[in-house]
Design a protein around this motif. Structure first.
Motif, PDB file in Angstrom:
ATOM      1  N   ALA A  29      44.850 -48.717  90.485  1.00  0.00           N
ATOM      2  CA  ALA A  29      44.794 -49.942  91.235  1.00  0.00           C
ATOM      3  C   ALA A  29      44.589 -49.642  92.484  1.00  0.00           C
ATOM      4  CB  ALA A  29      45.882 -50.550  91.780  1.00  0.00           C
ATOM      5  N   VAL A  33      40.643 -49.437  93.924  1.00  0.00           N
ATOM      6  CA  VAL A  33      40.672 -49.983  95.928  1.00  0.00           C
ATOM      7  C   VAL A  33      40.149 -48.644  96.703  1.00  0.00           C
ATOM      8  CG1 VAL A  33      41.969 -50.623  97.501  1.00  0.00           C
ATOM      9  CG2 VAL A  33      42.329 -51.305  96.453  1.00  0.00           C
ATOM     10  N   LEU A  36      35.989 -48.974  95.720  1.00  0.00           N
ATOM     11  CA  LEU A  36      35.603 -49.699  96.166  1.00  0.00           C
ATOM     12  C   LEU A  36      35.116 -49.977  98.006  1.00  0.00           C
ATOM     13  CD1 LEU A  36      37.019 -53.176  94.336  1.00  0.00           C
ATOM     14  CD2 LEU A  36      35.235 -52.285  94.357  1.00  0.00           C
ATOM     15  N   PHE A  37      36.513 -49.407  99.015  1.00  0.00           N
ATOM     16  CA  PHE A  37      35.879 -48.883 100.099  1.00  0.00           C
ATOM     17  C   PHE A  37      35.027 -48.171  99.800  1.00  0.00           C
ATOM     18  CE2 PHE A  37      40.204 -50.505 100.810  1.00  0.00           C
ATOM     19  CZ  PHE A  37      39.380 -51.926 101.770  1.00  0.00           C
TER      20      PHE A  37
END
Length: 77
Positions: A29, A33, A36-37
């Motif tokens: 996870a 994340v 994604l950033f």
């Protein structure tokens, strides 16, 4: 009878406190994340580049062909 010493929450100098290890799902996870950033950052940079200089991104053939067709149609009329 001796009582156990209470565990101090402050660490001694030079010691490293090791927390509970992250599970595989938590690691996945965090990586997801993070990616994604990174993707969001790249999109923001691209959008600002388009806003600052919109004609540099667009190939010149798309608007010159349109202009030539437009002027040609105008000559026929």
């Amino acid at each position: 009878i001796t009582l156990p010493r209470p565990v101090s929450t402050m660490a001694l100098p030079g010691t490293v406190l090791v927390g509970p290890a992250l599970s595989l799902e938590q690691k996945a996870a965090f990586i997801f994340v993070f990616l994604l950033f990174v993707f969001l950052g790249l999109l923001i940079v691209r959008c600002f580049r388009i806003l600052l200089d919109p004609y540099r991104i667009m190939p010149s053939s798309t608007w010159t062909d349109y202009m030539e067709k437009d002027t040609f149609d105008y000559r026929l009329a």
